[in-house]
Design an enzyme around this catalytic site. Structure first.
Site, PDB file in Angstrom:
ATOM      1  CG  ASP A 194      16.768 -17.546 -17.737  1.00  0.00           C
ATOM      2  OD1 ASP A 194      15.830 -16.954 -17.568  1.00  0.00           O
ATOM      3  OD2 ASP A 194      18.179 -16.986 -18.109  1.00  0.00           O
ATOM      4  CG  HIS A 519       9.436 -19.030 -22.251  1.00  0.00           C
ATOM      5  ND1 HIS A 519       9.589 -19.338 -23.227  1.00  0.00           N
ATOM      6  CD2 HIS A 519      10.349 -18.147 -21.274  1.00  0.00           C
ATOM      7  CE1 HIS A 519      10.799 -19.926 -23.265  1.00  0.00           C
ATOM      8  NE2 HIS A 519      11.441 -19.608 -22.229  1.00  0.00           N
ATOM      9  CG  ASP A 564      -2.035 -17.100 -21.115  1.00  0.00           C
ATOM     10  OD1 ASP A 564      -0.776 -17.522 -21.177  1.00  0.00           O
ATOM     11  OD2 ASP A 564      -3.250 -17.430 -20.365  1.00  0.00           O
ATOM     12  CD  GLU A 573      11.597 -14.982 -20.186  1.00  0.00           C
ATOM     13  OE1 GLU A 573      11.606 -15.043 -20.669  1.00  0.00           O
ATOM     14  OE2 GLU A 573      12.244 -16.036 -18.874  1.00  0.00           O
TER      15      GLU A 573
HETATM   16  O1  G3I Z   1      13.932   0.601 -24.760  1.00  0.00           O
HETATM   17  C1  G3I Z   1      14.014   0.798 -26.207  1.00  0.00           C
HETATM   18  C2  G3I Z   1      13.131   1.312 -26.580  1.00  0.00           C
HETATM   19  O2  G3I Z   1      13.610   2.150 -26.600  1.00  0.00           O
HETATM   20  C3  G3I Z   1      13.099   0.793 -28.019  1.00  0.00           C
HETATM   21  O3  G3I Z   1      11.872   1.581 -28.763  1.00  0.00           O
HETATM   22  C4  G3I Z   1      12.508  -1.231 -27.703  1.00  0.00           C
HETATM   23  C5  G3I Z   1      12.455  -1.291 -29.534  1.00  0.00           C
HETATM   24  O4  G3I Z   1      12.583  -2.325 -29.936  1.00  0.00           O
HETATM   25  O5  G3I Z   1      13.647  -1.379 -27.636  1.00  0.00           O
HETATM   26  C6  G3I Z   1      13.542  -1.475 -26.312  1.00  0.00           C
HETATM   27  O6  G3I Z   1      14.844  -2.209 -25.646  1.00  0.00           O
HETATM   28  C7  G3I Z   1      13.776  -3.280 -25.225  1.00  0.00           C
HETATM   29  C8  G3I Z   1      14.423  -3.853 -23.549  1.00  0.00           C
HETATM   30  O7  G3I Z   1      14.343  -4.770 -23.750  1.00  0.00           O
HETATM   31  C9  G3I Z   1      13.523  -3.231 -23.191  1.00  0.00           C
HETATM   32  O8  G3I Z   1      14.260  -3.640 -21.811  1.00  0.00           O
HETATM   33  C10 G3I Z   1      14.754  -4.380 -26.583  1.00  0.00           C
HETATM   34  O9  G3I Z   1      14.728  -3.951 -27.450  1.00  0.00           O
HETATM   35  C11 G3I Z   1      14.703  -6.115 -25.867  1.00  0.00           C
HETATM   36  O10 G3I Z   1      15.858  -6.418 -26.900  1.00  0.00           O
HETATM   37  C12 G3I Z   1      15.093  -5.668 -24.557  1.00  0.00           C
HETATM   38  O11 G3I Z   1      15.197  -7.079 -24.108  1.00  0.00           O
HETATM   39  C13 G3I Z   1      15.521  -7.790 -22.942  1.00  0.00           C
HETATM   40  C14 G3I Z   1      15.947  -9.618 -23.480  1.00  0.00           C
HETATM   41  O12 G3I Z   1      15.774  -9.951 -22.605  1.00  0.00           O
HETATM   42  C15 G3I Z   1      15.890  -9.657 -24.749  1.00  0.00           C
HETATM   43  O13 G3I Z   1      17.570  -9.241 -24.680  1.00  0.00           O
HETATM   44  C16 G3I Z   1      14.345  -7.744 -21.600  1.00  0.00           C
HETATM   45  O14 G3I Z   1      14.257  -5.904 -21.574  1.00  0.00           O
HETATM   46  C17 G3I Z   1      14.878  -8.568 -20.672  1.00  0.00           C
HETATM   47  O15 G3I Z   1      14.141  -8.187 -19.846  1.00  0.00           O
HETATM   48  C18 G3I Z   1      15.383  -9.826 -20.985  1.00  0.00           C
HETATM   49  O16 G3I Z   1      15.350 -10.925 -19.511  1.00  0.00           O
HETATM   50  C19 G3I Z   1      15.631 -11.628 -19.660  1.00  0.00           C
HETATM   51  C20 G3I Z   1      17.170 -12.401 -19.838  1.00  0.00           C
HETATM   52  O17 G3I Z   1      17.646 -12.409 -20.760  1.00  0.00           O
HETATM   53  C21 G3I Z   1      17.321 -13.769 -19.403  1.00  0.00           C
HETATM   54  N1  G3I Z   1      16.318 -14.901 -18.600  1.00  0.00           N
HETATM   55  C22 G3I Z   1      14.662 -13.651 -18.758  1.00  0.00           C
HETATM   56  C23 G3I Z   1      15.191 -11.989 -19.151  1.00  0.00           C
HETATM   57  C24 G3I Z   1      13.116 -12.350 -18.576  1.00  0.00           C
HETATM   58  O18 G3I Z   1      12.870 -12.104 -20.441  1.00  0.00           O
HETATM   59  O1  9MR Z   2      13.956 -19.686 -22.137  1.00  0.00           O
HETATM   60  C1  9MR Z   2      14.126 -18.366 -22.532  1.00  0.00           C
HETATM   61  C2  9MR Z   2      13.769 -17.059 -21.992  1.00  0.00           C
HETATM   62  O2  9MR Z   2      14.203 -17.429 -20.592  1.00  0.00           O
HETATM   63  C3  9MR Z   2      14.681 -15.578 -22.225  1.00  0.00           C
HETATM   64  O3  9MR Z   2      13.731 -13.876 -22.370  1.00  0.00           O
HETATM   65  C4  9MR Z   2      14.144 -15.675 -24.538  1.00  0.00           C
HETATM   66  C5  9MR Z   2      15.487 -15.122 -24.626  1.00  0.00           C
HETATM   67  O4  9MR Z   2      16.340 -14.767 -24.234  1.00  0.00           O
HETATM   68  O5  9MR Z   2      14.983 -16.884 -24.693  1.00  0.00           O
HETATM   69  C6  9MR Z   2      14.132 -18.078 -24.386  1.00  0.00           C
HETATM   70  O6  9MR Z   2      14.647 -19.464 -24.819  1.00  0.00           O
HETATM   71  C7  9MR Z   2      14.540 -19.818 -25.807  1.00  0.00           C
HETATM   72  C8  9MR Z   2      15.806 -19.644 -27.059  1.00  0.00           C
HETATM   73  O7  9MR Z   2      16.126 -17.956 -26.576  1.00  0.00           O
HETATM   74  C9  9MR Z   2      15.773 -19.760 -28.353  1.00  0.00           C
HETATM   75  N1  9MR Z   2      15.369 -21.040 -28.393  1.00  0.00           N
HETATM   76  C10 9MR Z   2      13.975 -21.538 -27.468  1.00  0.00           C
HETATM   77  C11 9MR Z   2      13.554 -20.631 -26.419  1.00  0.00           C
HETATM   78  C12 9MR Z   2      13.158 -21.005 -25.593  1.00  0.00           C
HETATM   79  O8  9MR Z   2      12.060 -22.580 -25.255  1.00  0.00           O
END
Ligand code: G3I
Ligand code: 9MR
Length: 601
Positions: A194, A519, A564, A573
C-alpha cells in the site's frame, strides 16, 4: 575526503555492472521453468567454504549427485540422510549434504527418479547481488520523487505522493494545528503493497538498517546502490535511510514533541501506480508507540550522522533534539494508544488503512532509553526504565522492539558507563541462551532451519521471523565469537532463498522460482511481467486464508500456506519491516564471509 575518493573510483564500474544486472533479472524472471522439483535448496547459492544442504521431499533414498546444469558431468556423489518428518504435513524429507564440494561453479542436485533441483552457484560473494537488491528495494519505494531509468531500469516511474499538503485529521487537531490545516511531510518509503506511511513500522525498519550500518560499517562504506546520491560522500545505505529519516522527523509536532501515528489516506488505494493515487492524505492522532519509535531512531541516527557533520551540517544535532523532545512527550503521555476503532467512533473521516495498533509500551521505552543512553552516555536514560522487567526475549517485530535496545547495548559493550556495564554479562547470556535453545534440535528438523520449528513462526510476515531469528543468531555470534551461530543464521538465509516447504525463494527476482505476483501495487499496475526486484514476500501464514479471503491456497500445513497470487496480502505482500531484516541478514553474511568459518556440528 577518503570516503569520497573510495566511492568515486568504483561508481563508473558499478553503474555498468548494475545495468547488466537489471537486464539479467528481467531475462531470468521471464524464463521461469515450468518444472516442479521436490528438491528444496537455496536457489541463489553457497559460499565455497560454507555448509551446503538440500532437502529432498518424498520417498527417494540412496545416492544423490551434484552435476553441471546440463547433467552431463557429475562432480560429487553423496548419500541421502535418514528420513525426517515434517512437523506440519505428512511429508518425509532427507538431507543431501554436499558441503565437501567447494569448487566454484553452477550446479544442480540430481536424485534418480525425480526432477533435478533449480540451478545455483557456488562462489565467493554468493549473496552480494541479493543483499544489494534488498537495499535497493527501498529506493523503489521512495515517495515524492520520480524514479528515472538510470536508477530504476525498467521499473522507472513518475513521482508519487508529494505529501506537501497533508491534512491534520480531527484526531490530531491542536490549537496550533487545527483540523483541516496542512503540513508538509514529503519523502519516506511506501510501507508495503500500500501507499501509506506508518511511523511504528518505519521505526523498526529504519532502526534495523541503521544497526546494519553500525555493525558492519566497512562493508557498507563501499557498497554502491546506484541511487541519485551515489556520488556524494555518504555511504549509499545511509543515503537511502536519510530519505525516510527526513520524513520521520516531519511527523513530530514541533510544538510539543509528540509524533503522529501515521500519514495515510482514509482508505487503501486501488491497484494503481503511485502517481495515479491522489486521495487526500492525513496525519492522525499522536501516540506513545510512534513517539518512542522516533525517539529511538533519531537518537541512533544522531550518533551515526555525527561523522558526516561537514556534509550534513546540523543533522546530528537536530536528530538528538527531536529524540529528546519525543522522549519527554512520551514521559508525559506514557500510555497513549492508537486505537483506530475508537478514533473512528469519535472523528471523521473514518480511517481504514493499517492500524499498527499496540497497547504495550514497555518495549518501546526500553528501546528508546537504550538508544538515547548510548548516544548521550547519560545514565538518567538508562535508569528511567526497567531494562529487564522479566526474562522474556521476544523476537523483534513492529510491535516488539525490546531486543533492538538490547542489541544496541551489546554493540557498545566497550563504551558503556558502569550503570549499564553491570548488566552486560546477563545481557550476553540472555542472547546466547536464546540462540542455544533455538539450535538445540534444529538438525532433527525436516528443513534443518531454526525457522519453522514452531507453528507460531508462520504468522503474517513470517519471512521476517526467519530474518529476525537470523539477526539474533548473528548478535549471539558478535557477543561470543562462536561460529556455530553464523552457520544457523546462514541456514535461515537458505530458508528464505528456497530451502523451505513451499519451494519458493521468497525474494523477487532472485532464484529460479520466486514470487511473480506479490500484493504490491506498483508490481501489479506497471505492466511489466517481472515484479519490482529485491522484495521479500510475507511468506507462509497459517491464518492467511481467513485473513485475506484469497482462494488459491492449496495446503493447510502451516509451513505451506502461501500462494503467489496478488489477492494474498496475508502471505504474498511485501513490507519495509520484512525487507530490512532480510537486508541485514544477507548483508551481514556477505560482510562476514571472509572473516569466519561456519563451525562444524
Ligand atoms: O502474533 C500473533 C500470534 O501470537 C497468534 O497466534 C496469531 C493468530 O492469528 O496472530 C499473530 O498476530 C498476527 C500479527 O499480524 C503477527 O505479527 C495477527 O493475527 C495479524 O492480524 C497481524 O497482521 C498484521 C496486519 O498488518 C494486519 O493488521 C501484520 O503484523 C502487519 O505486518 C500488517 O501490516 C500491514 C499494514 O497494516 C498495512 N500495510 C501493509 C502491511 C503489511 O501487510
Ligand atoms: O492492500 C492492503 C494491504 O496493504 C493490507 O496489508 C491489507 C490488510 O490491511 O489490506 C489491503 O487492502 C485490501 C483491503 O483491506 C480490503 N479490500 C481489498 C484491499 C486489497 O486490494
Amino acid at each position: 575526503m577518503f570516503l569520497y575518493t573510495a566511492k568515486q573510483t568504483s561508481i563508473f564500474l558499478k553503474n555498468i555492472l548494475y545495468g547488466l544486472w537489471l537486464t539479467l533479472i528481467v531475462l531470468s524472471a521471464a524464463a521461469q521453468p515450468s518444472s516442479e522439483t521436490p528438491v528444496r535448496l537455496n536457489q541463489v547459492g553457497f559460499y565455497p567454504n560454507a555448509p551446503k544442504i538440500a532437502v529432498v521431499e518424498g520417498t527417494s533414498e540412496g545416492p544423490f549427485y551434484l552435476t553441471t546444469p546440463d547433467q552431463q558431468d557429475t562432480v560429487f556423489t553423496g548419500n541421502l540422510s535418514a528420513e525426517k518428518k515434517s512437523l506440519f504435513s505428512q511429508k518425509t524429507t532427507r538431507i543431501a549434504d554436499f558441503s565437501a564440494w567447494q569448487t566454484p561453479g553452477t550446479y544442480v542436485v540430481c536424485v534418480p527418479g525425480i526432477a533435478p533441483s533449480h540451478p545455483f552457484d557456488i562462489r565467493p560473494q554468493a549473496f552480494h547481488e541479493v543483499a544489494q537488491a534488498s537495499m535497493k528495494a527501498f529506493y523503489f519505494h521512495r515517495l515524492s520523487t520520480p524514479l528515472p531509468e538510470k536508477y530504476a531500469g525498467p521499473w522507472a516511474r513518475p513521482a508519487g505522493h508529494p505529501d506537501t499538503e497533508v491534512l491534520i485529521h480531527p484526531s490530531a487537531a491542536t490549537d496550533h494545528r487545527p483540523a483541516g490545516s496542512k503540513i508538509r511531510a514529503p519523502r519516506g518509503w511506501y510501507d508495503a503493497g500500500d501507499y501509506n506511511k506508518y511511523i511504528v513500522n518505519s521505526g523498526i525498519t529504519t532502526g534495523t538498517l541503521l544497526s546494519l550500518y553500525e555493525d558492519f560499517p566497512a562493508y557498507f562504506d563501499t557498497l554502491g546502490l546506484n541511487i541519485p546520491e551515489s556520488e556524494n560522500e555518504i555511504p549509499d545505505l545511509l543515503d537511502e535511510v536519510l530519505w525516510n529519516l527526513r520524513w520521520m522527523l516531519t511527523m513530530q509536532d514541533p510544538e510539543d514533541g509528540g509524533v503522529y501515528h501515521k500519514l495515510t489516506n482514509a482508505n487503501f488505494d486501488g491497484m494503481v501506480m503511485p502517481a495515479a493515487a491522489k486521495s487526500p492524505r492525513y496525519v492522525v492522532q499522536k501516540g506513545t508507540a510512534a513517539t518512542l519509535n522516533l525517539a529511538a531512531v533519531a537518537a541512533q541516527a544522531s550518533r551515526i550522522f555525527q561523522t558526516y557533520e561537514q556534509v550534513l551540517p546540523g543533522l546530528a544535532d537536530s536528530c538528538l533534539q527531536a529524540a529528546s523532545k519525543a522522549w519527554e512527550w512520551a514521559q508525559a503521555h506514557p500510555a497513549m494508544e492508537y486505537n483506530q476503532e475508537q478514533m473512528n467512533e469519535q472523528y471523521d473521516p473514518d480511517v481504514s488503512t493499517g492500524a499498527y495498533g499496540d497497547q504495550h509500551f514497555e518495549d518501546e521505552f526500553i528501546w528508546a532509553a537504550a538508544e538515547l543512553y548510548v548516544t548521550t552516555q547519560k545514565d538518567t536514560y538508562y535508569q528511567a526504565v526497567d531494562m529487564f522487567p522479566d526474562d522474556a526475549m521476544p523476537l523483534p517485530s513492529w510491535s516488539q522492539v525490546r531486543l533492538l535496545g538490547y542489541y544496541t547495548l551489546g554493540r557498545f559493550s566497550n563504551t558503556l558507563t558502569p550503570a549499564a556495564q553491570k548488566d552486560l554479562p546477563a545481557l550476553k547470556k540472555r542472547i546466547s541462551s536464546m540462540a542455544d535453545q533455538w539450535i538445540r534440535q534444529v538438525d532433527d528438523h525436516a528443513y534443518q532451519t531454526v525457522m519453522g520449528q514452531s507453528e507460531r513462526d508462520f504468522i503474517w510476515g513470517s519471512s521476517s521471523v526467519a530474518a529476525n531469528q537470523g539477526i539474533a543468531l548473528l548478535q549471539a555470534y558478535r557477543l561470543t565469537s562462536d561460529k556455530k551461530y553464523v552457520r544457523y543464521a546462514l541456514y535461515n538465509l537458505d530458508y528464505l532463498l528456497g530451502r523451505n516447504a513451499t519451494g519458493y525463494s521468497f525474494v523477487t527476482g532472485y532464484g529460479d522460482k520466486t514470487p511473480m505476483h506479490p500484493h504490491h501495487r506498483p508490481s501489479v499496475a506497471d505492466g511489466i511481467e517481472a515484479p519490482v526486484p529485491g522484495w521479500v514476500a510475507g511468506g507462509p501464514n497459517a491464518n492467511a486464508p481467513r485473513q485475506d479471503g484469497c482462494t488459491s491456497y492449496t495446503s493447510k500445513a502451516a509451513d505451506e500456506v502461501y500462494t503467489d497470487d496478488d489477492c494474498s496480502y496475508a502471505s504474498n505482500e511485501v513490507a519495509i519491516n520484512w525487507n530490512a531484516p532480510f537486508a541485514y541478514l544477507a548483508g551481514a553474511l556477505e560482510a562476514l564471509q571472509f572473516q569466519v568459518g561456519y563451525a562444524e556440528q
